[in-house]
Design a protein around this motif. Structure first.
Motif, short mmCIF file in Angstrom:
data_model
loop_
_atom_site.label_atom_id
_atom_site.label_comp_id
_atom_site.label_asym_id
_atom_site.label_seq_id
_atom_site.Cartn_x
_atom_site.Cartn_y
_atom_site.Cartn_z
N ILE A 113 38.56 37.75 37.33
CA ILE A 113 40.01 38.22 36.98
C ILE A 113 40.17 39.54 37.83
O ILE A 113 41.42 39.75 38.25
N ASP A 114 39.73 40.61 37.28
CA ASP A 114 39.91 42.22 37.99
C ASP A 114 39.89 41.84 39.29
O ASP A 114 40.21 42.17 40.09
N ILE A 115 38.45 40.98 39.99
CA ILE A 115 38.46 40.50 41.86
C ILE A 115 39.27 40.05 42.05
O ILE A 115 40.27 40.49 42.91
N THR A 116 40.17 39.16 41.45
CA THR A 116 41.26 38.46 41.64
C THR A 116 42.75 38.99 41.73
O THR A 116 43.62 39.37 42.61
N THR B 233 36.41 30.87 46.18
CA THR B 233 37.26 30.68 44.92
C THR B 233 37.38 29.47 44.36
O THR B 233 35.90 29.29 44.36
N SER B 234 38.10 30.01 42.95
CA SER B 234 38.52 28.94 41.75
C SER B 234 38.74 27.76 41.98
O SER B 234 38.90 26.58 41.77
N ALA C 164 36.03 32.53 41.13
CA ALA C 164 35.39 32.44 40.70
C ALA C 164 34.34 33.24 41.02
O ALA C 164 34.03 33.80 41.76
N TYR C 165 33.23 33.50 39.72
CA TYR C 165 32.61 34.40 39.32
C TYR C 165 31.64 34.13 38.32
O TYR C 165 31.59 34.00 37.22
#
Length: 480
Positions: free
Chosen positions: A201-204, A240-241, A277-278
């Motif tokens: 989420i932080d990356i996004t 990407t997710s 996506a992580y």
């Protein structure tokens, strides 16, 4: 001298941060939890197939959840009988020439050490399952569909073929769905899962803030897409997710628009629905911004309506709260706002919908307000972007450890009116609302955030600017 925006600098500074991967002990605990929910039986699950093109398919969510094994063409078997449980991983050999393209797979001893599973070759799977089924043990199937969204229609997978052949050989075999059990386990995220989701989420948010800051008239949607997705990889994400949605003007009114090839114009909004996506865990965040830097009065009115609906839903979300009450609350706020703008006849007004629906079983789908938001209010996120919990799980209530989205939207286009069945009720509605629809034509707004249910309530995880003043302030800085 090269200069960087504050948002870009923040993204760069975030790169070194890495969350701990799921441990071998946690995977073992997940399998133990699954076994504890079975009296006896055999759980059979297949992983992702070999790639059919040059791109490797991501590992299937349920298979990854139980094994942590990412190589393709593998199978998992759990056997529980007499109070004892054994877990097996069946792996395929790789063609020597294929190894030159795809790399050399780990040897079975290394896989066994890393996963804690008994490793066997894939050809040994069929004889083992045949023997276990003949012994009278029930079979629990983890179907190998690519996404739970397509689970009901996906019948051509390796797992489906395997079970079809098994049933033909033994008509008495009992097969039950294991996904219902595994989904219950996946619904409540562990601390390690929450840490991975936070990082995704932080990356996004970092990439999304840079795109919000940079967008301007004349840019193409794909330029924002490239900026966002490039930021994901620079920050260490898998990628990407889901397919990024960047829709401006009329494209903002299409829920899952993915062409991303239109040139953005002044006086429009652009919807950016994206997620990194992580380590397999998926974020899902949406922001809608004015391309010119400042909302028009019509855009501002629709945006505030959507934000009010999201805020109302946030206030409901807490441990023990009803998913239905959560959704109904947001929809009631939207309905009142749509009526105020003249887009519907009244908050409770109904119409004859163009889709198959039972107005008795699901009354909301026949309300005029539903026409402007025919999707759900939110969903779980995790190993899939649409992850457990679905709204019917956990007794239809929020529980500590749920990670989910709230994503109200309003999408306005005269095409909505044009697609309605020609009935007296619909003609009367159209006559009253068409002018308002034309006034707000091609304004689509969605605001989506990610949340965690905690013992004390709900935590907002995706802290990108979202209030009207915040969005305009960020955009106006970029315009200077």
């Amino acid at each position: 001298m090269r200069t960087f925006s504050l948002a870009a600098l923040a993204l760069v500074l975030a790169i070194p941060v890495r969350a701990q991967e799921i441990s071998k002990a946690e995977y073992a605990a997940r399998r133990d939890s699954l076994a504890a929910r079975l009296d006896s039986g055999v759980v059979l699950g297949f992983g992702a197939p070999d790639p059919t093109g040059i791109h490797k398919e991501p590992q299937l969510a349920a298979f990854r959840y139980l094994t942590g094994f990412l190589e393709p063409n593998a199978a998992f078997v759990m056997v529980k009988r007499g109070g004892k449980t054994q877990n097996f991983l069946f792996t395929a050999t790789r063609d020597p020439r294929r190894m030159l393209y795809d790399g050399f797979p780990p040897d079975s001893a290394a896989v066994g050490r890393e996963t804690g599973l008994v490793v066997r070759s894939l050809p040994a799977l069929q004889p083992m399952v045949d023997s276990l089924v003949k012994s009278g043990l029930p079979l629990y199937d983890l179907r190998d569909f690519a996404s739970s969204d397509a689970g009901a229609s996906d019948s051509l997978t390796r797992g489906s073929s395997f079970l079809t052949n098994l049933a033909q050989q033994d008509s008495g075999v009992r097969v039950e769905d294991a996904h219902a059990i595994v989904d219950q386990l996946r619904a409540r995220k562990s601390p390690a899962e929450i840490a991975l989701l936070r990082r995704a989420i932080d990356i996004t948010v970092g990439s999304l803030k840079e795109a919000m800051h940079s967008a301007k008239p004349g840019m193409y949607e794909y330029e924002l897409e490239a900026m966002i997705e490039g930021g994901f990889r620079r920050a260490g994400a898998d990628g990407t997710s889901f397919g990024s949605i960047v829709g401006s003007g009329p494209n903002s009114t299409q829920y899952h628009y993915e062409k991303n090839d239109r040139q953005m114009r002044a006086g429009e909004v652009v919807v950016m629905d994206v997620g990194a996506a992580y380590h397999g865990y998926s974020a899902d965040v949406t922001r809608t911004i004015p391309v010119s830097g400042k909302f028009t009065p019509e855009e501002r009115a629709v945006y505030q309506l959507v934000r009010d609906a999201q805020s109302a839903a946030e206030k409901v979300a807490k441990p023990g709260a009803s998913w239905k009450a959560w959704s109904d609350t947001a929809r009631a706020v939207e309905a009142r706002g749509l009526a105020k703008l003249g887009l519907i006849e009244s908050p409770d007004a109904t119409f004859d919908p163009p889709w198959k629906s039972s107005c008795t079983a699901r009354p909301v789908s026949c309300t005029q307000a539903f026409l402007y938001m025919a999707h759900g209010l939110g969903h779980g996120i995790g190993l899939e972007v649409h992850d457990p919990p679905p709204t019917y799980m956990e007794g239809g209530k929020f529980a500590v450890g749920h990670v989910f989205t709230i994503e109200p939207g309003v999408y306005i286009s005269t095409k909505l009116l044009d697609m309605l069945p020609d009935t007296p009720k619909n003609r009367a509605m159209i006559a009253k609302v068409r002018k308002a629809v034309e006034r707000y034509q091609n304004i689509g707004v969605r605001i989506e955030d990610d949340y965690l249910i905690t013992p004390n309530g709900v935590e907002w995880l995706s802290k990108a600017p979202r209030e009207v003043q915040e969005v305009e302030a960020l955009r106006l800085v970029s315009a200077k």
